[in-house]
Scaffold this motif. Structure first.
Motif, PDB file in Angstrom:
ATOM      1  N   PRO A  12      -3.023  -2.386  -2.693  1.00  0.00           N
ATOM      2  CA  PRO A  12      -2.431  -1.323  -3.863  1.00  0.00           C
ATOM      3  C   PRO A  12      -2.839   0.111  -4.364  1.00  0.00           C
ATOM      4  O   PRO A  12      -2.236   0.328  -4.407  1.00  0.00           O
ATOM      5  CB  PRO A  12      -2.129  -2.706  -4.894  1.00  0.00           C
ATOM      6  N   THR A  13      -4.445  -0.259  -3.963  1.00  0.00           N
ATOM      7  CA  THR A  13      -4.909   1.070  -4.364  1.00  0.00           C
ATOM      8  C   THR A  13      -5.483   1.659  -2.974  1.00  0.00           C
ATOM      9  O   THR A  13      -6.305   2.697  -3.056  1.00  0.00           O
ATOM     10  CB  THR A  13      -6.475   0.432  -5.346  1.00  0.00           C
ATOM     11  N   GLY A  14      -5.495   1.505  -2.084  1.00  0.00           N
ATOM     12  CA  GLY A  14      -5.647   1.960  -0.731  1.00  0.00           C
ATOM     13  C   GLY A  14      -5.811   3.526  -0.781  1.00  0.00           C
ATOM     14  O   GLY A  14      -6.384   4.377   0.063  1.00  0.00           O
ATOM     15  N   ASN A  15      -4.729   3.833  -1.274  1.00  0.00           N
ATOM     16  CA  ASN A  15      -4.774   5.353  -0.933  1.00  0.00           C
ATOM     17  C   ASN A  15      -4.654   6.469  -2.113  1.00  0.00           C
ATOM     18  O   ASN A  15      -4.305   7.278  -2.738  1.00  0.00           O
ATOM     19  CB  ASN A  15      -2.507   5.710  -0.134  1.00  0.00           C
ATOM     20  N   LEU A  16      -5.023   5.923  -3.033  1.00  0.00           N
ATOM     21  CA  LEU A  16      -6.084   6.477  -4.538  1.00  0.00           C
ATOM     22  C   LEU A  16      -7.124   6.506  -5.005  1.00  0.00           C
ATOM     23  O   LEU A  16      -7.897   6.097  -4.021  1.00  0.00           O
ATOM     24  CB  LEU A  16      -5.015   5.097  -5.689  1.00  0.00           C
ATOM     25  N   ASP A  17      -7.298   7.766  -5.236  1.00  0.00           N
ATOM     26  CA  ASP A  17      -8.249   7.894  -5.709  1.00  0.00           C
ATOM     27  C   ASP A  17      -9.251   6.940  -6.768  1.00  0.00           C
ATOM     28  O   ASP A  17      -8.424   6.338  -7.441  1.00  0.00           O
ATOM     29  CB  ASP A  17      -8.240   9.324  -6.298  1.00  0.00           C
TER      30      ASP A  17
ATOM     31  N   ASN B 283      13.109  12.699  -7.802  1.00  0.00           N
ATOM     32  CA  ASN B 283      13.248  11.894  -6.704  1.00  0.00           C
ATOM     33  C   ASN B 283      11.452  11.702  -6.644  1.00  0.00           C
ATOM     34  O   ASN B 283      10.670  12.308  -6.309  1.00  0.00           O
ATOM     35  CB  ASN B 283      13.305  12.616  -5.660  1.00  0.00           C
ATOM     36  N   VAL B 284      11.223   9.971  -6.217  1.00  0.00           N
ATOM     37  CA  VAL B 284      10.194   9.683  -5.998  1.00  0.00           C
ATOM     38  C   VAL B 284       9.228  10.284  -4.771  1.00  0.00           C
ATOM     39  O   VAL B 284       7.914  10.159  -4.995  1.00  0.00           O
ATOM     40  CB  VAL B 284      10.425   8.263  -5.766  1.00  0.00           C
ATOM     41  N   GLN B 285      10.020  11.021  -3.868  1.00  0.00           N
ATOM     42  CA  GLN B 285       9.702  11.831  -3.079  1.00  0.00           C
ATOM     43  C   GLN B 285       8.386  12.467  -2.651  1.00  0.00           C
ATOM     44  O   GLN B 285       7.369  13.543  -2.832  1.00  0.00           O
ATOM     45  CB  GLN B 285      10.060  11.884  -1.427  1.00  0.00           C
ATOM     46  N   ARG B 286       8.940  13.599  -4.557  1.00  0.00           N
ATOM     47  CA  ARG B 286       8.306  14.418  -5.592  1.00  0.00           C
ATOM     48  C   ARG B 286       6.967  13.488  -6.394  1.00  0.00           C
ATOM     49  O   ARG B 286       7.020  14.588  -6.868  1.00  0.00           O
ATOM     50  CB  ARG B 286       9.330  15.360  -5.631  1.00  0.00           C
ATOM     51  N   LEU B 287       6.442  13.109  -6.441  1.00  0.00           N
ATOM     52  CA  LEU B 287       5.999  12.063  -7.171  1.00  0.00           C
ATOM     53  C   LEU B 287       4.735  12.410  -6.271  1.00  0.00           C
ATOM     54  O   LEU B 287       5.009  11.851  -5.021  1.00  0.00           O
ATOM     55  CB  LEU B 287       5.995  11.164  -7.171  1.00  0.00           C
ATOM     56  N   SER B 288       3.033  12.540  -6.959  1.00  0.00           N
ATOM     57  CA  SER B 288       1.821  12.456  -6.290  1.00  0.00           C
ATOM     58  C   SER B 288       1.707  10.436  -6.035  1.00  0.00           C
ATOM     59  O   SER B 288       2.758   9.288  -6.463  1.00  0.00           O
ATOM     60  CB  SER B 288       1.641  12.619  -7.216  1.00  0.00           C
ATOM     61  N   GLY B 289       1.025  10.178  -4.979  1.00  0.00           N
ATOM     62  CA  GLY B 289       0.462   8.766  -4.887  1.00  0.00           C
ATOM     63  C   GLY B 289       0.436   7.867  -5.470  1.00  0.00           C
ATOM     64  O   GLY B 289       0.570   6.710  -6.119  1.00  0.00           O
TER      65      GLY B 289
ATOM     66  N   GLN C 156       0.835  -1.282   0.030  1.00  0.00           N
ATOM     67  CA  GLN C 156      -0.136   0.364  -0.483  1.00  0.00           C
ATOM     68  C   GLN C 156       0.783   1.463  -0.042  1.00  0.00           C
ATOM     69  O   GLN C 156       0.772   2.054  -0.536  1.00  0.00           O
ATOM     70  CB  GLN C 156      -0.915  -0.164   1.283  1.00  0.00           C
ATOM     71  N   ALA C 157       1.376   1.222   0.443  1.00  0.00           N
ATOM     72  CA  ALA C 157       3.084   2.476   0.685  1.00  0.00           C
ATOM     73  C   ALA C 157       4.177   1.642   0.914  1.00  0.00           C
ATOM     74  O   ALA C 157       4.384   0.387   1.397  1.00  0.00           O
ATOM     75  CB  ALA C 157       2.572   3.500   2.289  1.00  0.00           C
ATOM     76  N   TYR C 158       5.493   2.039   1.144  1.00  0.00           N
ATOM     77  CA  TYR C 158       6.920   2.564   1.352  1.00  0.00           C
ATOM     78  C   TYR C 158       7.214   1.249   0.545  1.00  0.00           C
ATOM     79  O   TYR C 158       7.868   0.318   0.522  1.00  0.00           O
ATOM     80  CB  TYR C 158       6.453   1.527   2.806  1.00  0.00           C
ATOM     81  N   ASN C 159       6.501   1.898  -1.143  1.00  0.00           N
ATOM     82  CA  ASN C 159       7.295   0.364  -2.675  1.00  0.00           C
ATOM     83  C   ASN C 159       8.737   0.953  -2.714  1.00  0.00           C
ATOM     84  O   ASN C 159       9.523  -0.089  -2.732  1.00  0.00           O
ATOM     85  CB  ASN C 159       6.250   0.781  -3.117  1.00  0.00           C
ATOM     86  N   LEU C 160       9.185   2.360  -2.247  1.00  0.00           N
ATOM     87  CA  LEU C 160       9.762   2.450  -2.903  1.00  0.00           C
ATOM     88  C   LEU C 160      11.265   3.004  -2.365  1.00  0.00           C
ATOM     89  O   LEU C 160      10.947   3.341  -1.136  1.00  0.00           O
ATOM     90  CB  LEU C 160       9.414   3.785  -3.961  1.00  0.00           C
ATOM     91  N   PHE C 161      12.351   3.127  -3.268  1.00  0.00           N
ATOM     92  CA  PHE C 161      13.701   3.266  -2.578  1.00  0.00           C
ATOM     93  C   PHE C 161      13.258   4.694  -2.515  1.00  0.00           C
ATOM     94  O   PHE C 161      13.353   5.758  -3.513  1.00  0.00           O
ATOM     95  CB  PHE C 161      15.240   3.141  -2.933  1.00  0.00           C
ATOM     96  N   THR C 162      13.470   5.901  -1.109  1.00  0.00           N
ATOM     97  CA  THR C 162      13.186   7.515  -1.524  1.00  0.00           C
ATOM     98  C   THR C 162      13.974   8.004  -2.106  1.00  0.00           C
ATOM     99  O   THR C 162      13.974   9.155  -1.583  1.00  0.00           O
ATOM    100  CB  THR C 162      12.670   7.612  -0.062  1.00  0.00           C
ATOM    101  N   TYR C 163      15.124   7.003  -1.655  1.00  0.00           N
ATOM    102  CA  TYR C 163      15.932   8.478  -2.114  1.00  0.00           C
ATOM    103  C   TYR C 163      17.217   8.331  -3.984  1.00  0.00           C
ATOM    104  O   TYR C 163      17.660   8.620  -3.977  1.00  0.00           O
ATOM    105  CB  TYR C 163      17.625   8.005  -1.383  1.00  0.00           C
ATOM    106  N   MET C 164      16.201   7.758  -4.435  1.00  0.00           N
ATOM    107  CA  MET C 164      16.648   7.307  -5.755  1.00  0.00           C
ATOM    108  C   MET C 164      15.028   7.730  -7.371  1.00  0.00           C
ATOM    109  O   MET C 164      14.215   8.084  -6.009  1.00  0.00           O
ATOM    110  CB  MET C 164      16.573   5.758  -5.728  1.00  0.00           C
ATOM    111  N   SER C 165      15.395   7.953  -8.175  1.00  0.00           N
ATOM    112  CA  SER C 165      14.839   8.721  -9.121  1.00  0.00           C
ATOM    113  C   SER C 165      13.858   7.435  -9.613  1.00  0.00           C
ATOM    114  O   SER C 165      14.289   6.376  -8.915  1.00  0.00           O
ATOM    115  CB  SER C 165      15.529   9.178 -10.203  1.00  0.00           C
ATOM    116  N   PRO C 166      12.683   7.555 -10.161  1.00  0.00           N
ATOM    117  CA  PRO C 166      12.330   6.467 -10.352  1.00  0.00           C
ATOM    118  C   PRO C 166      12.709   5.371 -11.848  1.00  0.00           C
ATOM    119  O   PRO C 166      12.548   4.242 -11.357  1.00  0.00           O
ATOM    120  CB  PRO C 166      11.122   7.292 -11.141  1.00  0.00           C
TER     121      PRO C 166
END
Ligand SMILES: Nc1ncnc2c1ncn2[C@@H]1O[C@H](COP(=O)(O)OP(=O)(O)OP(=O)(O)O)[C@@H](O)[C@H]1O
Ligand SMILES: [Mg+2]
Lengths: 219, 483
Positions: A164-169, A134-140, A85-95
């Motif tokens: 996987p869609t818990g945080n999405l519109d 940086n992925v942290q600057r992308l939307s959910g 649902q969250a915490y999928n990505l390495f926050t210090y990297m780009s997509p």
């Protein structure tokens, strides 16, 4: 391809298992939804088939080989891809680097191929303008699409996702589910999604409800 | 090698955190470097001091044996007055010892007293004109006079001069080339009182034998320090009335039978640590019932003790700081790992090996430490300088206090009086002064220091990651990612 045999799990008390005697089979090229009330043990079940934990009873086998024999780390590296649902990505990297890193760790066929990773991201709507941000600057929704792109870039034939869609519109949810369907049908992988959203479950090819310690097919 | 790339991406993406880590590590390493610098400086200074201060072996008459002989003769024949007869040292014995490998230089000392003839002695209220030879020992010659003659091989080898208590202020000192000449070095006060200067002559009258008058040429003027006069005690003559000549001239004053002899011969040792073996070897060359060999390495021991305490302190600093630094860094890494649980969970869910995750953290810290070593190397000199001077001041004070409190009985045990006026406490005082001078720590960052620092940095990083990695090894991806 994935089969559970008399699968059972409990946390503290053996007398009160979350589920027991589960015999299910999941096929490649199909998508499965697992639904059920909160606290029934859906996530726990998913963690077992994702190789994050060991069953208390019974066993899980992939193409006839038990997970304990394959080894959980090897299984996670080569056979399964997980979307949370969250915490999928390495926050210090780009997509792009998230995909490159996952491909390197899992020793995917296209490991090191930037263009391949970039193409997958573009297909999921992560364009050249976002690819090095940086992925942290992308939307959910964008982050979840990067996570899905990652499972597509890796070779694992089993894709499991917990809410996987818990945080999405609504729009993003539709888009994400469509991608999971593409993974199942176009890439011929086995997709298992835990969800409590009926419209998500309805999109999948099969539905199982976890109730009273048993899984029952919903039609 | 994907973990190296990840480490780099992480260090680069979290610049602020990386800078903070670099600062903390630099501070820790700066203290380690300060300790390392002081330690290496102490080792260097100790070696230097050992070479500079040195130790001596002195050949002189065996007073103990002579005293025993006197006692036995006095008990057997009550009629004759007991007389302490000391056998002058034979220079032929001395030259045999001088040939031993550890001998750096030899100083022959022969003292006597003569009477002023062409000049007036300096008198102090306490001085009664009698020469007692100072508290350090009695003169072997029975003669007395108002002027003390210290015959030496070279003034530079005499204790008063080598310890910087006395200094040549005009002309030159007595050297080995002055052997068999009538050259003399006189004290400044005596010179000014009698209006004498370099090139003038003075005449003295022998106090024994034929009491002949001897004319001497002044080649140098020296200044005796006030320390030696005050410590000499009320019974001695004023130190200004001491003249330095070649030992050959002093022997002439004593009489013809003293030719080729000396009161004592002092050998300066090349390696003070081996002073004992020189003594043993020397003893085999002499008649030990008549002569004795005594060693004096008190200066060396004082310097050694002083430097050892600095070195020990520096060692403790190095280890304490290294341990404290490891703990601090380990705590930081543990906190860092807790905060990065999700990242570790994602890595584990992708099937990454745990050791590679630990390797990533280690690589990240390594990148930080490399920069920190460079910063600490640049800044460590400053810290080392401050700490070094502080330490030396402290330790020498302690050292001086402790040595003067314990005292050195017998002033290093130099019987026969070899011109060391003011043995005992006076001697100790001068030694400590010398030690203070020698312990100026030379602090500079060498390549070896930097290599050592790098080693410590590596070890601290490795240990702290090892301590913190317990957290990674125990981490269950399920608990991290599913809550
Ligand atoms: N680590 C744990 N130790 C003990 N009990 C746990 C642990 N994790 C989960 N449980 C319990 O096990 C039960 C099942 O949890 P699980 O997370 O699998 O439920 P779920 O079906 O995913 O619920 P939800 O729909 O709310 O996500 C819950 O009652 C929960 O309290
Ligand atoms: Mg759940």
């Amino acid at each position: 391809m994935l089969k559970t045999t008399d699968l059972g799990y409990w946390y503290q008390d053996k007398q009160q298992p979350l589920f027991e005697g589960i015999n299910l089979e999941f096929e490649a090229g199909q998508s499965y939804a697992i639904i059920g009330h909160s606290g029934t043990g859906k996530t726990t079940f998913l963690s077992l088939i994702a190789g994050l934990d060991r069953p208390k009873a019974g066993e899980i086998s992939l193409d006839g080989k038990s997970l304990s024999k394959i080894g959980l780390t090897t299984y996670r590296r080569h056979d399964v891809s997980i979307v949370f649902q969250a915490y999928n990505l390495f926050t210090y990297m780009s997509p792009l680097n998230n995909l490159m890193t996952a491909m390197a760790i899992t020793a995917a066929e296209h490991a090191g191929d930037r263009d391949y990773a970039q193409k997958i991201l573009e297909d999921l709507g992560i364009g050249a303008d976002l690819i090095n941000r940086n992925v942290q600057r992308l939307s959910g929704g964008q982050q979840q699409r990067v996570a899905i792109a990652r499972t597509m870039a890796c070779d694992a034939n089993l894709v499991v996702a917990d809410e996987p869609t818990g945080n999405l519109d609504e729009d993003n949810t539709k888009e994400v589910i469509a991608q999971f369907q593409r993974i199942a049908h176009d890439q011929h992988k086995c997709v298992i999604i835990v969800t409590h959203e009926p419209n998500v479950a309805d999109q999948c090819d099969h539905q199982y409800r976890l109730e009273n310690k048993q899984f029952t097919a919903v039609s | 090698m994907n973990f190296i790339k990840r480490a780099w991406l992480n260090v680069w993406a979290k610049k602020g955190r990386s800078v903070l880590l670099i600062l903390v590590s630099s501070a820790i390493l700066m203290f380690v470097l300060a300790g390392l610098l002081i330690r290496s400086a102490a080792v260097k200074a100790t070696n230097q001091a050992k070479a500079d201060v040195g130790a001596t072996v002195t050949l002189s008459a065996n007073r103990q044996a002579a005293f025993k002989k006197m006692q036995s003769s006095s008990s057997s024949s009550k009629s004759s007055r007991p007389k302490l007869s000391l056998t002058p040292v034979k220079l032929s014995d001395a030259s045999k010892i001088a040939k031993l490998s550890n001998v750096k230089s030899t100083n022959v000392t022969s003292s006597t007293a003569v009477n002023a003839s062409s000049y007036d002695v300096v008198s102090t209220s306490s001085s009664l004109g009698g020469n007692s030879g100072g508290p350090g020992g009695m003169k072997s010659s029975t003669s007395s006079g108002d002027t003390q003659i210290d015959g030496v091989t070279a003034t530079s080898l005499a204790t008063d001069f080598s310890s910087k208590q006395s200094k040549i202020t005009k002309g030159r000192g007595i050297t080995a080339a002055d052997k068999n000449t009538n050259h003399v070095v006189i004290e400044k006060e005596l010179a000014s009182q009698n209006d004498l200067t370099v090139g003038d002559t003075v005449t003295v009258k022998e106090s024994s034998g034929d009491k002949a008058k001897v004319k001497m040429t002044i080649v140098g003027i020296y200044k005796a320090s006030s320390t030696s006069s005050s410590s000499a005690g009320p019974m001695s003559t004023d130190p200004s009335n001491t003249m330095y000549t070649s030992y050959t001239l002093a022997n002439t004053f004593k009489g013809s039978k003293y030719a080729g002899t000396a009161d004592s011969v002092t050998f300066n040792v090349r390696n003070p640590a081996k002073v004992g073996s020189l003594k043993t070897a020397g003893k085999k060359l002499i008649n030990t019932s008549k002569y004795s060999l005594s060693t004096d390495d008190s200066s060396y021991q004082t310097v050694k003790a002083s430097m050892n305490s600095v070195e020990g302190f520096a060692n403790k600093i190095v280890w304490l700081v290294a341990i404290a630094g490891t703990i601090i860094l380990a705590l930081i890494v543990i906190l860092m790992i807790r905060e990065r649980r999700f990242e570790i969970g994602v890595l584990l869910s992708l099937g990454e090996a745990r050791w590679k995750i630990i390797a990533q953290f280690f690589t990240e810290m390594l990148m930080v430490i490399v920069v920190a070593v460079a910063i600490a190397g640049a800044g460590g000199k400053f810290v080392g300088d401050q700490l070094g001077s502080q330490l030396v001041a402290q330790s020498t004070t302690t050292q001086t206090t402790s040595t003067s409190a314990s005292g050195q009985p017998g002033g290093g045990g130099q019987p026969g009086g070899n011109g060391t006026r003011g043995g005992g406490p006076g001697n100790t005082g001068s030694t400590s002064k010398q030690a203070t001078k020698k312990t100026d720590l030379d602090i500079s960052v060498s390549a070896v220091n930097l290599a050592e620092l790098g080693g410590f940095g590596l070890a601290i990083t490795f240990l702290s990651i090892m301590i913190a990695s317990g957290g990674i090894l125990r981490l269950e991806p399920k608990k991290v990612l599913i809550s």
